[in-house]
Write an enzyme that holds these catalytic residues in place. Sequence first.
Site, PDB file in Angstrom:
ATOM      1  N   CYS A 120       0.842  -1.193   0.000  1.00 21.08           N
ATOM      2  CA  CYS A 120       0.000   0.000   0.000  1.00 21.08           C
ATOM      3  C   CYS A 120       0.884   1.252   0.000  1.00 21.08           C
ATOM      4  CB  CYS A 120      -0.898  -0.003   1.237  1.00 21.08           C
ATOM      5  SG  CYS A 120      -1.991   1.427   1.279  1.00 21.08           S
TER       6      CYS A 120
ATOM      7  N   CYS B 233     -19.416   2.777   8.593  1.00 18.83           N
ATOM      8  CA  CYS B 233     -18.668   2.085   9.643  1.00 18.83           C
ATOM      9  C   CYS B 233     -17.395   2.896   9.841  1.00 18.83           C
ATOM     10  CB  CYS B 233     -18.347   0.660   9.189  1.00 18.83           C
ATOM     11  SG  CYS B 233     -17.202  -0.212  10.297  1.00 18.83           S
TER      12      CYS B 233
ATOM     13  N   CYS C  97     -19.703  -5.491   3.600  1.00 13.10           N
ATOM     14  CA  CYS C  97     -18.973  -4.284   3.994  1.00 13.10           C
ATOM     15  C   CYS C  97     -17.673  -4.305   3.207  1.00 13.10           C
ATOM     16  CB  CYS C  97     -18.685  -4.328   5.494  1.00 13.10           C
ATOM     17  SG  CYS C  97     -17.669  -2.936   6.058  1.00 13.10           S
TER      18      CYS C  97
ATOM     19  N   CYS D   5       0.366   0.138  10.342  1.00 14.85           N
ATOM     20  CA  CYS D   5      -0.148  -0.876   9.420  1.00 14.85           C
ATOM     21  C   CYS D   5       0.936  -1.739   8.783  1.00 14.85           C
ATOM     22  CB  CYS D   5      -0.963  -0.196   8.323  1.00 14.85           C
ATOM     23  SG  CYS D   5      -1.760  -1.418   7.250  1.00 14.85           S
TER      24      CYS D   5
ATOM     25  N   CYS E  34       0.611   4.751   6.958  1.00 12.13           N
ATOM     26  CA  CYS E  34      -0.011   4.578   8.284  1.00 12.13           C
ATOM     27  C   CYS E  34       0.946   3.811   9.219  1.00 12.13           C
ATOM     28  CB  CYS E  34      -1.330   3.828   8.141  1.00 12.13           C
ATOM     29  SG  CYS E  34      -2.368   4.526   6.827  1.00 12.13           S
TER      30      CYS E  34
ATOM     31  N   CYS F 227     -16.843  -8.691   5.543  1.00  9.06           N
ATOM     32  CA  CYS F 227     -16.148  -7.419   5.291  1.00  9.06           C
ATOM     33  C   CYS F 227     -14.889  -7.677   4.473  1.00  9.06           C
ATOM     34  CB  CYS F 227     -15.712  -6.779   6.603  1.00  9.06           C
ATOM     35  SG  CYS F 227     -17.021  -6.629   7.794  1.00  9.06           S
TER      36      CYS F 227
ATOM     37  N   ARG G 169     -18.043  -1.859  17.906  1.00  8.19           N
ATOM     38  CA  ARG G 169     -17.352  -3.136  17.682  1.00  8.19           C
ATOM     39  C   ARG G 169     -16.043  -3.205  18.459  1.00  8.19           C
ATOM     40  NH1 ARG G 169     -16.887  -3.434  12.304  1.00  8.19           N
ATOM     41  NH2 ARG G 169     -19.039  -4.125  12.282  1.00  8.19           N
TER      42      ARG G 169
HETATM   43  N1  SAM Z   1      -6.580   0.755   3.008  1.00  2.00           N
HETATM   44  C1  SAM Z   1      -7.855   1.075   3.488  1.00  2.00           C
HETATM   45  C2  SAM Z   1      -7.854   2.214   4.487  1.00  2.00           C
HETATM   46  O1  SAM Z   1      -6.873   2.406   5.196  1.00  2.00           O
HETATM   47  O2  SAM Z   1      -8.862   2.915   4.564  1.00  2.00           O
HETATM   48  C3  SAM Z   1      -8.615  -0.096   4.067  1.00  2.00           C
HETATM   49  C4  SAM Z   1      -7.892  -1.147   4.869  1.00  2.00           C
HETATM   50  S1  SAM Z   1      -7.152  -0.606   6.401  1.00  2.00           S
HETATM   51  C5  SAM Z   1      -6.160  -1.997   6.844  1.00  2.00           C
HETATM   52  C6  SAM Z   1      -8.529  -0.594   7.526  1.00  2.00           C
HETATM   53  C7  SAM Z   1      -8.276  -0.175   8.948  1.00  2.00           C
HETATM   54  O3  SAM Z   1      -7.628  -1.210   9.656  1.00  2.00           O
HETATM   55  C8  SAM Z   1      -7.409   1.032   9.209  1.00  2.00           C
HETATM   56  O4  SAM Z   1      -8.074   2.239   9.033  1.00  2.00           O
HETATM   57  C9  SAM Z   1      -7.038   0.843  10.661  1.00  2.00           C
HETATM   58  O5  SAM Z   1      -7.958   1.516  11.490  1.00  2.00           O
HETATM   59  C10 SAM Z   1      -7.140  -0.670  10.861  1.00  2.00           C
HETATM   60  N2  SAM Z   1      -5.814  -1.248  11.168  1.00  2.00           N
HETATM   61  C11 SAM Z   1      -4.801  -1.449  10.288  1.00  2.00           C
HETATM   62  N3  SAM Z   1      -3.720  -1.961  10.897  1.00  2.00           N
HETATM   63  C12 SAM Z   1      -4.042  -2.103  12.204  1.00  2.00           C
HETATM   64  C13 SAM Z   1      -3.329  -2.559  13.354  1.00  2.00           C
HETATM   65  N4  SAM Z   1      -2.062  -2.972  13.276  1.00  2.00           N
HETATM   66  N5  SAM Z   1      -3.977  -2.569  14.542  1.00  2.00           N
HETATM   67  C14 SAM Z   1      -5.262  -2.146  14.623  1.00  2.00           C
HETATM   68  N6  SAM Z   1      -5.973  -1.699  13.576  1.00  2.00           N
HETATM   69  C15 SAM Z   1      -5.377  -1.651  12.384  1.00  2.00           C
HETATM   70 FE1  SF4 Z   2      -2.756   1.264   3.410  1.00  2.00          FE
HETATM   71 FE2  SF4 Z   2      -2.766   0.093   5.764  1.00  2.00          FE
HETATM   72 FE3  SF4 Z   2      -3.018   2.714   5.621  1.00  2.00          FE
HETATM   73 FE4  SF4 Z   2      -5.046   1.122   4.755  1.00  2.00          FE
HETATM   74  S1  SF4 Z   2      -4.289   1.321   6.844  1.00  2.00           S
HETATM   75  S2  SF4 Z   2      -4.193   2.936   3.747  1.00  2.00           S
HETATM   76  S3  SF4 Z   2      -3.842  -0.611   3.974  1.00  2.00           S
HETATM   77  S4  SF4 Z   2      -1.217   1.532   4.978  1.00  2.00           S
END
Ligand code: SAM
Ligand code: SF4
Length: 331
Positions: A57, A192, A132, A64, A61, A101, A264
């Site tokens: 990606c 959500c 979802c 992530c 973040c 989802c 949730r």
């Molecule tokens: N890429 C898209 C986005 O960021 O909107 C969708 C997938 S992203 C993985 C969805 C959500 O997963 C993120 O907004 C975050 O809140 C949650 N998430 C990702 N990594 C995480 C982690 N290590 N611990 C807890 N929540 C996490």
């Molecule tokens: Fe990409 Fe992870 Fe951020 Fe979603 S949460 S935008 S998958 S880096």
Amino acid sequence: MTTASTARYDWSLQEIETLFDLPFSDLLHKAHTLHRSCHNPNAVQISTLLSIKTGACPEDCAYCPQSAKHETELERERLLPLDEVLENARAAKAKGASRFCMGAAWRNPTDKNLDKVIEMIQAVKDEGLETCVTLGMLTPQQAQRLQDAGLDYYNHNLDTSPEFYGEIITTRTYQERIDTLGYVRNAGINVCSGGILGMGEQRRDRARLLQQLANLPKHPESVPINMLVQVKGTPLHGTDELDPLEFVRTIAVARILMPHSFVRLSAGRTDMSDETQALCFFAGANSIFYGETLLTTPNPEQQHDRALFDKLGIEPLDVNAPAAANLSNTA
Ligand code: SAM
Ligand code: SF4
Ligand code: DTB
């Protein structure tokens, strides 16, 4: 007492901080009383997650494992074929999930990608599951296409407070997230949206996150509260862990601010005791992710969750039952 008819959209930070500062039993009593007046306290909605496109990606973040900017051990995968998605959806339904989802590691979907996701949504709906998806930022036109396809929920998290946000993500703004939520809402799709705790934020940031969610023009129908899953190679690996009782408090405050929403208890349950989870359900959490993986990280074993539900007398929420049936057990 706050009741179903008095949901509010004008919470001040001070009011929310006052709730956080209540003695623990007073806060839980308040949250639980309100929870019982709006929901069956013994019914929990069950969603199952599938990562339909994993890793690589472009966003940064800090929490992530799927960001291309961090060196994690994750194996990237292209968009899954429809039959594999369907197989997973059928298995999730057979195990008791009511919602499926699908998550993709995109900054935003291309229109071509969206064509493929729309096929998935329609096929999963045909299996009798709620759908979802979480695909990143959308345009208003893309949100409308998802609504036309019959999508039930779109997940897009605010993640944290506007003030702390810059410590966690630099590649998209807070306002862009709020804009996407607006497009989803205007298209008529259920929203959500929630966040992540335990990223090194302060209580004030947790209060500000909830304030942002509760003061949206309409409360999100579903509010995922995630505990950070710490993954090796991500910048947040090694962050001081949040006190579980502070996590429970945050669930309680979310319940009070957004009485009708499904709150949730999301990521992070693998490292949470049964006792902490029980307190979260008492404080007003009434939805979980069920199944042994979240998107890329572990979730509790299904056997463990079934045993926990049995010990607590919790039943999976039947989304097809009339609302009254799900409220019948609230004596
Ligand atoms: N890429 C898209 C986005 O960021 O909107 C969708 C997938 S992203 C993985 C969805 C959500 O997963 C993120 O907004 C975050 O809140 C949650 N998430 C990702 N990594 C995480 C982690 N290590 N611990 C807890 N929540 C996490
Ligand atoms: Fe990409 Fe992870 Fe951020 Fe979603 S949460 S935008 S998958 S880096
Ligand atoms: C949400 O709030 N939590 C889910 C779902 N929405 C998409 C994702 C949790 C991801 C945890 C890290 C992982 O498994 O990759």
